[in-house]
Scaffold this active site. Structure first.
Site, PDB file in Angstrom:
ATOM      1  N   GLY A 166      59.607  41.297  34.480  1.00 55.48           N
ATOM      2  CA  GLY A 166      58.907  41.651  35.767  1.00 55.48           C
ATOM      3  C   GLY A 166      59.298  40.295  36.648  1.00 55.48           C
ATOM      4  CB  SER A 176      57.161  33.983  38.715  1.00 57.65           C
ATOM      5  OG  SER A 176      58.434  35.064  38.224  1.00 57.65           O
ATOM      6  CG  ASP A 188      62.267  44.101  37.769  1.00 62.10           C
ATOM      7  OD1 ASP A 188      61.023  43.260  38.094  1.00 62.10           O
ATOM      8  OD2 ASP A 188      62.280  45.140  38.153  1.00 62.10           O
ATOM      9  CG  ASP A 211      53.757  39.719  35.968  1.00 66.72           C
ATOM     10  OD1 ASP A 211      52.978  40.790  36.084  1.00 66.72           O
ATOM     11  OD2 ASP A 211      54.150  38.923  36.838  1.00 66.72           O
ATOM     12  CG  HIS A 230      51.204  45.171  34.500  1.00 65.10           C
ATOM     13  ND1 HIS A 230      51.722  44.073  34.008  1.00 65.10           N
ATOM     14  CD2 HIS A 230      51.435  44.822  35.946  1.00 65.10           C
ATOM     15  CE1 HIS A 230      51.719  42.968  34.563  1.00 65.10           C
ATOM     16  NE2 HIS A 230      51.825  43.362  36.003  1.00 65.10           N
TER      17      HIS A 230
HETATM   18  C1  LIG Z   1      53.917  42.408  38.744  1.00 67.15           C
HETATM   19  S1  LIG Z   1      55.669  42.807  39.226  1.00 67.15           S
HETATM   20  C2  LIG Z   1      56.296  41.145  38.690  1.00 67.15           C
HETATM   21  C3  LIG Z   1      55.911  40.026  39.468  1.00 67.15           C
HETATM   22  C4  LIG Z   1      56.689  38.918  39.178  1.00 67.15           C
HETATM   23  N1  LIG Z   1      56.600  38.279  37.743  1.00 67.15           N
HETATM   24  C5  LIG Z   1      55.843  37.775  39.987  1.00 67.15           C
HETATM   25  O1  LIG Z   1      55.210  36.803  39.284  1.00 67.15           O
HETATM   26  O2  LIG Z   1      55.938  37.488  41.053  1.00 67.15           O
HETATM   27  C6  LIG Z   1      56.319  43.899  38.039  1.00 67.15           C
HETATM   28  C7  LIG Z   1      58.008  44.161  37.959  1.00 67.15           C
HETATM   29  O3  LIG Z   1      58.101  44.741  36.884  1.00 67.15           O
HETATM   30  C8  LIG Z   1      59.190  45.663  37.027  1.00 67.15           C
HETATM   31  N2  LIG Z   1      59.024  46.911  35.994  1.00 67.15           N
HETATM   32  C9  LIG Z   1      58.493  48.010  36.339  1.00 67.15           C
HETATM   33  N3  LIG Z   1      58.660  48.564  34.997  1.00 67.15           N
HETATM   34  C10 LIG Z   1      59.451  48.258  34.118  1.00 67.15           C
HETATM   35  C11 LIG Z   1      60.157  48.300  33.408  1.00 67.15           C
HETATM   36  N4  LIG Z   1      60.182  49.319  32.427  1.00 67.15           N
HETATM   37  N5  LIG Z   1      61.196  47.349  32.623  1.00 67.15           N
HETATM   38  C12 LIG Z   1      61.425  46.398  33.363  1.00 67.15           C
HETATM   39  N6  LIG Z   1      60.763  45.869  34.431  1.00 67.15           N
HETATM   40  C13 LIG Z   1      59.882  46.876  34.981  1.00 67.15           C
HETATM   41  C14 LIG Z   1      59.063  46.144  38.510  1.00 67.15           C
HETATM   42  O4  LIG Z   1      60.316  46.566  38.876  1.00 67.15           O
HETATM   43  C15 LIG Z   1      58.475  44.877  39.222  1.00 67.15           C
HETATM   44  O5  LIG Z   1      59.372  44.374  39.771  1.00 67.15           O
END
Ligand SMILES: C[S@@+](CC[C@H](N)C(=O)[O-])C[C@H]1O[C@@H](n2cnc3c(N)ncnc32)[C@H](O)[C@@H]1O
Length: 243
Positions: free
Chosen positions: A45, A51, A69, A111, A114
């Site tokens: 994520g 981050s 991601d 992260d 979810h």
């Molecule tokens: C909560 S954000 C991450 C925030 C980041 N770690 C931070 O601390 O600022 C969640 C991220 O997960 C990615 N995401 C969603 N589904 C996903 C998947 N199936 N596989 C990988 N990444 C995914 C989204 O594109 C998004 O950018």
């Protein structure tokens, strides 16, 4: 809030960082021992990339940092000394490639989406690539109570219920209910599972021998498995734990 992070937040640039406030204490408590070491770290994520510089500052220049991601736009957020890889956290083939390229990992932090099924898929595929002494953190586990993320109170498919079952699995040495509760080899390497508000941390530390009691008297130290034996716990003696 813990020192590194409270200072760091005041130095952030235009990259948005999004974390629940109470996570920083957990990071400090769990991750400080990895700072300044040549570790390999993986975060699932990226979002706006906030981050990436935070973890680089926290772990230091010796650490190898990988981020994944599903959104291809995240590739542009890579900074020197880090790698951003694009793929789906629930795709075993993608995770195997990431592990081959960047693993084994000392710290894995989920992260990502979810979504409970994704958290479980990532955990199952990446746990084998967690290094000895390593930590696997899954955050935002409150989604285990949200139906839109595959959760709901006591929903068996939620990550929190999966984590609760892991507690049973860690203790599978101690049962004689072989048919109902067979020995699970994860008991050999799951040292502990710690549950904070919305963060589950699993630690890998391989046991060199099955659980024993230590008796110490007059300076003489002996080990025994009798505490299991006299309670009729046969599983640990049936050879099914690999002993
Ligand atoms: C909560 S954000 C991450 C925030 C980041 N770690 C931070 O601390 O600022 C969640 C991220 O997960 C990615 N995401 C969603 N589904 C996903 C998947 N199936 N596989 C990988 N990444 C995914 C989204 O594109 C998004 O950018």
């Amino acid at each position: 809030m813990a020192d590194f992070f409270s200072d760091y937040l005041k130095t952030t640039d235009e990259r948005l960082l999004s974390k629940w406030a109470h996570y920083f204490d957990v990071y400090t408590r769990e991750l400080t021992r990895f700072r300044g070491r040549p570790i390999s770290f993986l975060e699932i994520g990226v979002f706006r990339g906030g981050s990436i510089p935070m973890w680089k500052g926290f772990f230091g220049d010796q650490a190898r940092l990988t981020f994944i991601d599903i959104d291809p736009a995240c590739k542009a957020l890579e900074i020197p000394g880090t790698s951003v890889e694009i793929g789906n956290q629930a795709d075993p083939a993608f995770l195997a490639d990431i592990a081959a390229k960047h693993g084994p990992f000392d710290v894995i932090l989920d992260d990502g989406s979810h979504v409970c099924a994704h958290q479980i898929a990532s955990y199952e595929n990446l746990w084998p690539h967690l290094a000895e002494g390593g930590l696997y953190l899954v955050e935002d586990c409150h989604t285990s109570y949200w139906p839109g993320f595959g959760g709901g109170y006591r929903n068996e498919a939620s990550f929190i219920e999966y984590a609760k079952r892991m507690i049973d699995r860690m203790h599978s040495w101690y049962t004689d209910q072989d048919a109902l509760f067979p020995f699970d080899p994860i008991a050999k390497e799951l040292h502990s599972i710690r549950c904070y508000d919305s963060i589950v941390v699993a630690e890998k530390r391989t046991k060199t021998m099955p659980p024993t009691t230590i008796y110490a008297q007059n300076g003489k130290v002996t080990r025994s498995r009798r505490a299991l034996e006299i309670r009729g716990r046969k599983s640990a003696f049936a050879g099914k734990d690999g002993t």
